[in-house]
Design a protein around this motif. Structure first.
Motif, PDB file in Angstrom:
ATOM      1  N   ALA A   1       0.831  -1.204   0.000  1.00  0.00           N
ATOM      2  CA  ALA A   1       0.000   0.000   0.000  1.00  0.00           C
ATOM      3  C   ALA A   1       0.866   1.256   0.000  1.00  0.00           C
ATOM      4  O   ALA A   1       0.646   2.180  -0.783  1.00  0.00           O
ATOM      5  CB  ALA A   1      -0.923   0.003   1.220  1.00  0.00           C
ATOM      6  N   ARG A   2       1.877   1.265   0.849  1.00  0.00           N
ATOM      7  CA  ARG A   2       2.698   2.475   0.953  1.00  0.00           C
ATOM      8  C   ARG A   2       3.564   2.695  -0.284  1.00  0.00           C
ATOM      9  O   ARG A   2       3.719   3.834  -0.736  1.00  0.00           O
ATOM     10  CB  ARG A   2       3.572   2.416   2.211  1.00  0.00           C
ATOM     11  N   THR A   3       4.138   1.612  -0.861  1.00  0.00           N
ATOM     12  CA  THR A   3       4.944   1.845  -2.069  1.00  0.00           C
ATOM     13  C   THR A   3       4.036   2.258  -3.236  1.00  0.00           C
ATOM     14  O   THR A   3       4.417   3.106  -4.032  1.00  0.00           O
ATOM     15  CB  THR A   3       5.772   0.619  -2.485  1.00  0.00           C
ATOM     16  N   THR A   4       2.847   1.649  -3.314  1.00  0.00           N
ATOM     17  CA  THR A   4       1.933   2.031  -4.392  1.00  0.00           C
ATOM     18  C   THR A   4       1.598   3.519  -4.285  1.00  0.00           C
ATOM     19  O   THR A   4       1.644   4.248  -5.282  1.00  0.00           O
ATOM     20  CB  THR A   4       0.637   1.203  -4.317  1.00  0.00           C
ATOM     21  N   GLU A   5       1.270   3.957  -3.087  1.00  0.00           N
ATOM     22  CA  GLU A   5       0.940   5.371  -2.907  1.00  0.00           C
ATOM     23  C   GLU A   5       2.094   6.251  -3.375  1.00  0.00           C
ATOM     24  O   GLU A   5       1.909   7.225  -4.105  1.00  0.00           O
ATOM     25  CB  GLU A   5       0.632   5.664  -1.429  1.00  0.00           C
ATOM     26  N   GLU A   6       3.301   5.846  -2.973  1.00  0.00           N
ATOM     27  CA  GLU A   6       4.469   6.635  -3.332  1.00  0.00           C
ATOM     28  C   GLU A   6       4.649   6.695  -4.853  1.00  0.00           C
ATOM     29  O   GLU A   6       4.920   7.745  -5.422  1.00  0.00           O
ATOM     30  CB  GLU A   6       5.692   5.987  -2.686  1.00  0.00           C
ATOM     31  N   MET A   7       4.478   5.547  -5.503  1.00  0.00           N
ATOM     32  CA  MET A   7       4.686   5.492  -6.949  1.00  0.00           C
ATOM     33  C   MET A   7       3.633   6.304  -7.697  1.00  0.00           C
ATOM     34  O   MET A   7       3.929   6.972  -8.677  1.00  0.00           O
ATOM     35  CB  MET A   7       4.659   4.033  -7.429  1.00  0.00           C
ATOM     36  N   ILE A   8       2.386   6.238  -7.217  1.00  0.00           N
ATOM     37  CA  ILE A   8       1.339   7.026  -7.864  1.00  0.00           C
ATOM     38  C   ILE A   8       1.633   8.513  -7.674  1.00  0.00           C
ATOM     39  O   ILE A   8       1.401   9.329  -8.574  1.00  0.00           O
ATOM     40  CB  ILE A   8      -0.052   6.668  -7.294  1.00  0.00           C
ATOM     41  N   GLY A   9       2.198   8.848  -6.514  1.00  0.00           N
ATOM     42  CA  GLY A   9       2.545  10.239  -6.255  1.00  0.00           C
ATOM     43  C   GLY A   9       3.548  10.793  -7.259  1.00  0.00           C
ATOM     44  O   GLY A   9       3.638  12.000  -7.470  1.00  0.00           O
ATOM     45  N   LEU A  10       4.306   9.901  -7.906  1.00  0.00           N
ATOM     46  CA  LEU A  10       5.319  10.351  -8.862  1.00  0.00           C
ATOM     47  C   LEU A  10       4.728  10.661 -10.237  1.00  0.00           C
ATOM     48  O   LEU A  10       5.386  11.260 -11.072  1.00  0.00           O
ATOM     49  CB  LEU A  10       6.413   9.280  -9.022  1.00  0.00           C
ATOM     50  N   VAL A  11       3.483  10.225 -10.456  1.00  0.00           N
ATOM     51  CA  VAL A  11       2.865  10.487 -11.768  1.00  0.00           C
ATOM     52  C   VAL A  11       2.543  11.977 -11.854  1.00  0.00           C
ATOM     53  O   VAL A  11       1.901  12.524 -10.970  1.00  0.00           O
ATOM     54  CB  VAL A  11       1.569   9.666 -11.938  1.00  0.00           C
TER      55      VAL A  11
END
Ligand SMILES: Nc1ncnc2c1ncn2[C@@H]1O[C@H](COP(=O)(O)OP(=O)(O)OP(=O)(O)O)[C@@H](O)[C@H]1O
Ligand SMILES: [Mg+2]
Lengths: 252, 309, 281
Positions: free
Chosen positions: C156-166
């Protein structure tokens, strides 16, 4: 005229980008020198070559020489730490340490072992704060955090911090650009005061400021030194057309 | 946001919301289930459970103190050994090493964190324990043997071995947080120190001063990891619930007690006592981690404030 | 005065040299430890590796045997964990990134971070009480579930972080065309973040593959090839633990060999992930 710093044929590079081209200039002792020029022309870069602060940038490289009291500060074997103690610096944005007001000023004295005892330390801190025209405002709260001061006070604290180690030269990179007119005026008065004991190099975007405080002015453009003359002459009768255009444009 | 009207949006929002909610539900369920299972033990032994020194399942005597002692001591050893090394690496990576060198080194240090706990345990049994028995232990006894913590027989299995293994395991964690924290310190702080004629190390001390609460957060995070670490510890600590001064003696921790005995606990009161001690471990690590996060967050907001002027 | 000044200076420079060298020593030392651990695993492990070892089931001491069933068990439980943990974790990460700027999102974030730090043995106890006790026996399902619970907050936390980079502009571009929010997320944001999310997923898988504590009393162990999720199941890590803590020399050798396999797998995942992320971001 004794020149404190003498720069000869200085080229400066950020990686493969050349930021300064063949700069030569002499800075006399106990004068105020102003650097002016459009943004990005290399004023800060040049200023930072004078205390080798650019050494902290990995890609930076220098050619040419900067003589201070007759010794090349770029000669191999130069003690950079000792050099920086002799050439103090005040930055565009005030950058006090997360310590008390007293400890900010005392820091340089302590690390350099300038004081003989505690009373001496306190006296030196007081003197530096007085020289920076800050003493009256902070003498009752020396032990509170430096972050509690106003922007102008923080900048004067940084000046006091620089003065406390008794440098010979003080470099100032737009020291008043983030301050209001009254705080700016205080800094300007201070610079004129300090000229009695120190050699001062100040970068500014404010032409009036350069005219008010400096004895000589250097005008840079695109990494080149266009003109270096007494301020009086520079602002009334410059040698170069470019200088005139820039100054009149900025004054208008 | 979800009410842009279309049905698709509502369904989508509901699905991802449920997933997010599930994380909270898991934690709530862990607490509820463990609390419920721990009730028999709590009713029977009360608060004295935490202070009892005897652990004799056959006589239904359950005192958690030796395990709490072992957990705290092994974690403290780990912190004492790990903090200077972690700070050293982080300082080296951020303040000294050129970028080209810093990257691969940082990656290798991170790899240490990827090695599974059971592998550390294996290495501890067959490499570290003999090293301590043959060299490190005798060396310590020769030079600082007058200290009670270094007296007694050295088998290689015991508190010190567990502490050293733990130190290895938390070093990459502390290092990586400290690195982030140091990188967040504004460059102007370093320049200010350098401009006063500070040496590299004096400048570093200024940077550390700026980063102090973040470093504290990193250490607390490492502590949380050490307290909860299970397999590596259970393999090298000797699993003996005793409270003695010597670090060469076997000891036990809460986590390794659980690992070693939970499967055999068929008796209801025994199981309940184990779950109660597990609940203690859970709550302690939860609080430690929450605290670490607050410390680290406070740095983030402070440096943001500093950047804005 | 100048006399004392120079001794002061010398001391100062001495401390500087000493401390800056010490930090380098810390780095070198830690890397030496890594090399020592990996090197020892390599040396000890390689000698016992063979095809039989990788495919056989455990045999009585002295008759050889292997870890085939453990490899299979680890694979099954990790797959099960990924099957449950990845969708839930990714969906929760999407919530946090797209709708999570409120008190509920902050709570989830906080709870997820603390859950990541909770000792994995606690998750084992939780699943034991919740699944194993009612079912009456340990099972591969219980083991996989415990691993899934460990994965969810990490993913959950890595996904959030990766989406934040879009980049935000990508989102706005699609929204400006009148696409509903969920389509924007599904068709634009997730694909843009896909490689990052996959990276995080791989790391989470590597992490749970190395977990032992949550399997000890959920999946237990088994001496046989077992494809059934309702039966106790062997895993590489539990097998390593059992062999390492047993009294027999030959089993110790097998523990090293199994470790070599496990560590190689985990390191390869970590190095690949590093390689790809370096290129992408
Ligand atoms: N750390 C750096 N790395 C690479 N290039 C740099 C760096 N710092 C400055 N430069 C470049 O060098 C040139 C000169 O920059 P410098 O900061 O000296 O200008 P300046 O005259 O001080 O401008 P300003 O008035 O805006 O402060 C610019 O083109 C700038 O982009
Ligand atoms: Mg500038």
């Amino acid at each position: 005229m004794e020149s404190k710093i003498s720069v000869k044929n200085l080229d400066f590079f950020y990686g493969s980008n050349q930021a300064l081209y063949d700069i030569s200039l002499d800075i006399p002792e106990r004068e105020v020198i102003a650097f002016i020029g459009p943004s990005g022309c290399g004023k800060s870069t040049f200023l930072r070559t004078l205390n080798r602060m650019n050494d902290t940038i990995a890609s930076a490289s220098v050619k040419g020489s900067v003589m201070m009291d007759g010794k090349n500060i770029y000669a191999s074997g130069t003690d950079v730490v000792a050099l920086r103690r002799r050439v103090g610096m005040v930055f565009q944005k005030s950058n006090p340490f997360p310590k008390s007001i007293f400890e900010n000023v005392a820091y340089g004295i302590r690390i350099n072992g300038i004081h003989s005892n505690k009373a001496d330390l306190e006296e030196r801190v007081e003197r530096a704060l007085k020289n920076a025209a800050l003493w009256e405002e902070v003498k009752d709260r020396l032990n509170s955090s430096a972050f509690g001061l106003s922007g102008g006070q923080q900048q004067r604290l940084c000046i006091a911090r620089a003065l406390a180690v008794q440098p010979e030269v003080i470099l100032m990179d737009e020291p008043a650009s983030a301050l209001d007119p009254i705080a700016t005026q205080k800094i300007e008065e201070l610079v004129v005061e300090l000229k009695r004991d120190y050699t001062i190099v100040i970068v500014t975007h404010n032409m009036q400021q350069a005219a008010r405080v400096s004895d000589r002015t250097a005008f840079f453009m695109l990494g080149k030194l266009v003109e270096f003359n007494p301020t009086q002459k520079m602002f009334t009768n410059p040698d170069e057309k470019l200088t005139e255009d820039y100054i009149t444009g900025r004054f208008g | 946001m979800a009410n842009t009207g279309t049905k698709g949006d509502k369904v989508f929002h509901a699905v991802v919301f449920a997933a997010a909610l599930s994380i909270i539900l898991i934690v709530a369920a862990v607490i509820a289930v463990m609390f419920q299972s721990a009730i028999p033990s709590m009713e029977r032994f009360g608060i004295g459970f935490l202070f009892g020194r005897e652990w004799k399942p056959a006589q239904e005597e359950f005192g958690a103190l030796p395990f709490i002692f072992g957990t705290v001591t092994s974690s403290v050893i780990a912190l004492i050994l790990s903090i200077p090394v972690s700070l050293g690496i982080a300082i080296f990576l951020v303040e000294q090493a050129p970028k080209k060198l810093a990257r691969p080194i940082a990656f290798m240090v991170e790899l240490l964190a990827a090695i599974p706990s059971v592998v550390y345990g294996l290495w501890g049994i067959f490499v570290l324990a003999p090293l301590i028995r043959e060299y490190i232990g005798p060396f310590l006894q020769t030079y600082v043997g007058f200290l009670p913590i270094f007296q007694g027989r050295i088998t290689g299995i015991g508190m010190l071995t567990a502490g050293i293994i733990l130190a290895l395991m938390i070093t990459p964690i502390i290092t990586s947080v400290v690195r982030d924290v140091l990188e967040a310190v504004p460059h102007t702080q370093r320049e200010a120190a350098l401009a006063l004629g500070a040496t590299k190390w004096e400048t570093t001390m200024i940077v550390l001063g700026n980063a102090s609460s973040g470093i504290a957060g990193a250490v607390v995070l490492g502590l949380g990891r050490a307290v909860g670490e299970t397999m590596a510890v259970t393999m090298v600590i000797g699993n003996s619930p005793q409270i003695v001064a010597s670090l060469f003696e076997p000891a036990n921790t809460i986590a390794s007690l659980l690992a070693a005995n939970f499967a055999e606990a068929t008796d209801e009161m025994y199981l309940s006592a184990l779950i109660e001690i597990g609940l203690v471990l859970f709550l302690v690590t939860f609080i430690i981690n929450a605290f670490a996060k607050l410390l680290i967050l406070s740095v983030a907001s402070k440096t943001n404030a500093a950047k804005q002027g | 005065m100048s006399e004392t000044a120079t001794t002061f200076e010398r001391k100062r420079r001495g401390i500087n040299l000493l401390m800056t060298s010490l930090t380098a020593v810390c780095a070198v030392f830690t890397i030496a430890v890594l090399v020592a651990i990996l090197g020892y695993i390599g040396v000890r492990g390689i000698s016992s590796l063979s095809i039989e070892f990788l495919t056989d089931t455990p045999k009585p001491v002295g008759e050889g045997g292997g870890i085939g069933n453990s490899i299979l068990g680890s694979a099954i439980m990790t797959l099960l964990a990924a099957f449950i943990g990845l969708p839930v974790g990714i969906a929760a990460g999407v919530y946090l990134a797209e709708f999570g700027k409120n008190w509920f999102g902050n709570t989830v974030r906080f709870v997820a971070d603390t859950l990541i730090g909770v000792p994995s043995i606690i998750i084992g106890i939780f699943v034991y009480t919740l699944v194993v006790l009612p079912m009456g026996r340990q099972s591969g399902f219980a083991g996989g579930l415990a691993l899934a619970i460990i994965m969810i907050p990490i993913v959950a936390r890595t996904t959030e972080e990766m989406i934040g980079l879009v980049p935000h502009s990508m989102r706005e571009g699609a929204l400006a065309l009148g696409a509903p929010q969920w389509r924007v997320t599904w068709n634009i944001v997730l694909p843009a973040a896909a490689s990052g999310i996959a990276t995080g997923a791989m790391l989470a898988i590597a992490r749970v593959t190395g977990e032992t504590a949550p399997l000890l009393f959920t999946a237990l162990n088994s001496r046989f090839y077992n494809y059934y999720l309702d039966q106790p199941m062997s895993s590489l890590t539990v097998q390593i633990f059992n062999y390492a803590t047993g009294p027999f020399e030959v089993e110790h050798a097998m523990a090293w060999a199994a470790t070599l396999l496990l560590v190689t797998l985990i390191l390869v995942i970590n190095i690949l992930v590093r390689f790809f992320t370096r290129k992408r971001f």
